[in-house]
Scaffold this active site. Sequence first.
Site, PDB file in Angstrom:
ATOM      1  N   GLY A 274      58.480 -10.076  52.353  1.00  0.00           N
ATOM      2  CA  GLY A 274      59.011  -9.555  53.596  1.00  0.00           C
ATOM      3  C   GLY A 274      59.454  -8.117  53.445  1.00  0.00           C
ATOM      4  O   GLY A 274      59.072  -7.417  52.499  1.00  0.00           O
ATOM      5  N   HIS A 275      60.290  -7.677  54.374  1.00  0.00           N
ATOM      6  CA  HIS A 275      60.757  -6.294  54.400  1.00  0.00           C
ATOM      7  C   HIS A 275      62.225  -6.182  54.024  1.00  0.00           C
ATOM      8  O   HIS A 275      62.869  -5.173  54.300  1.00  0.00           O
ATOM      9  CB  HIS A 275      60.530  -5.678  55.786  1.00  0.00           C
ATOM     10  CG  HIS A 275      59.091  -5.552  56.153  1.00  0.00           C
ATOM     11  ND1 HIS A 275      58.668  -5.014  57.356  1.00  0.00           N
ATOM     12  CD2 HIS A 275      57.955  -5.908  55.493  1.00  0.00           C
ATOM     13  CE1 HIS A 275      57.340  -5.046  57.415  1.00  0.00           C
ATOM     14  NE2 HIS A 275      56.886  -5.595  56.296  1.00  0.00           N
TER      15      HIS A 275
END
Length: 429
Positions: A274-275
């Site tokens: 993810g980020h």
Amino acid sequence: MSLDTHTKLLLVLSLFCFNVVFAGESGARSADLGMEGFEQHGRGLGLSHYKGRSSHLFNVKSFGARADGLTDDSKAFRAAWKKACQATGEVDLVIPRGTYLVGPVKFAGPCTNVSKITVRVKGYLKATTNLSQYGYSAGWVEFKWVEGLILTGGGTFDGQGAKAWPYNRCPTDFNCKLLPTNVKFVGTNRTVVRSITSVNSKFFHMALVECKNFKGSKIKISAPADSPNTDGIHIERSSSVHFSRSLIGTGDDCISIGQGNSQVTITSISCGPGHGISVGSLGRYRNEGDVSGLVVRDCTITGTTNGIRIKTWANSPDRSAATNMTFENINMNNVTNPIIIDQAYCPFTSCTPMGTSQVKLSDIYFKKIKGTSSSAVAVTLECSKGIPCQDIYLEDVHLDLASGEKQATSTCKNVRAKYIGTQIPPPCA
């Protein structure tokens, strides 16, 4: 003793034995049935008394849900909720094991006479893939204006997002149409979400908007690393929120803290892919609320494109602030940009900033941030030229390069950070 007397005595004894035997059988049968059998026997009316846990129980199968994975069970879900919301006292709404195809469903209150409503999702819910069924910025399963909601049961919400992701224009279009969020909470109070799984959402997995006193734990969220805008948990204009002990891997932020939030606590989260865990993006729209009182603690972030990130747009139409935020005891494993403040945020391929960010960042603490960075620059503090960051503290930061080669570096703009204890990489010059 006469014959009549004997006859009467035998009749009395027979009746006594009859009652004992059948009462015993009934008790044994009730014990053998368990919860599933209890739900089945209550199916005729759709409402049952369930002593010890709830005053009323409603089973979606009582209202026609087929649970075959092919028939649209939306109508049965809505009917079950309507009856549950009209009940009195403590209420259980049960979605038993099985696969349910469900279109957009709004579980809306207020449920005036209900003190607590527990939705036990034991089954596997699959979202319909016809996007024309969903409204703008809508949730697939949406809880609105409900007091005392508990969502639990170990079940799964499958957004079937792979069929919708090709229609997501948000990575390239500022004014894109938002796809449906898997589970959305709007204006709820005293909410508990526990032991729920969300997979392959079309957009956000879980979103909170204008919620108060919200607790989430033991939540599992999963989507491919390249799935667009599949934020794990997005929080906006909410207060007194606590998420803990959850596993999140997505194609966007594991958790995003949007505008207008206060007293949000995030603990014991495993994030990746993810980020990372993000504040923002902030400063995109007019009249955004401030963010304050955020604590992110005891989390592990692995293989993400950012670690702890604060992002605000340039060209902010209004002023706002994000203050009093602490990020503590965070372990980074092969993370790009482990610590980053980006006040010139733009997710599009080409951006031409016309002005500086008008979001004021202050009183921000990064404590005990340790692990490895996959990028040469491990600490980026890029603040607004128009409103420079104030009171940014880094305490006991130790971030080595994952490659094991030279030391990582730091970069800073429009900020004078304050450093305490270990600093690897070295502070900005």
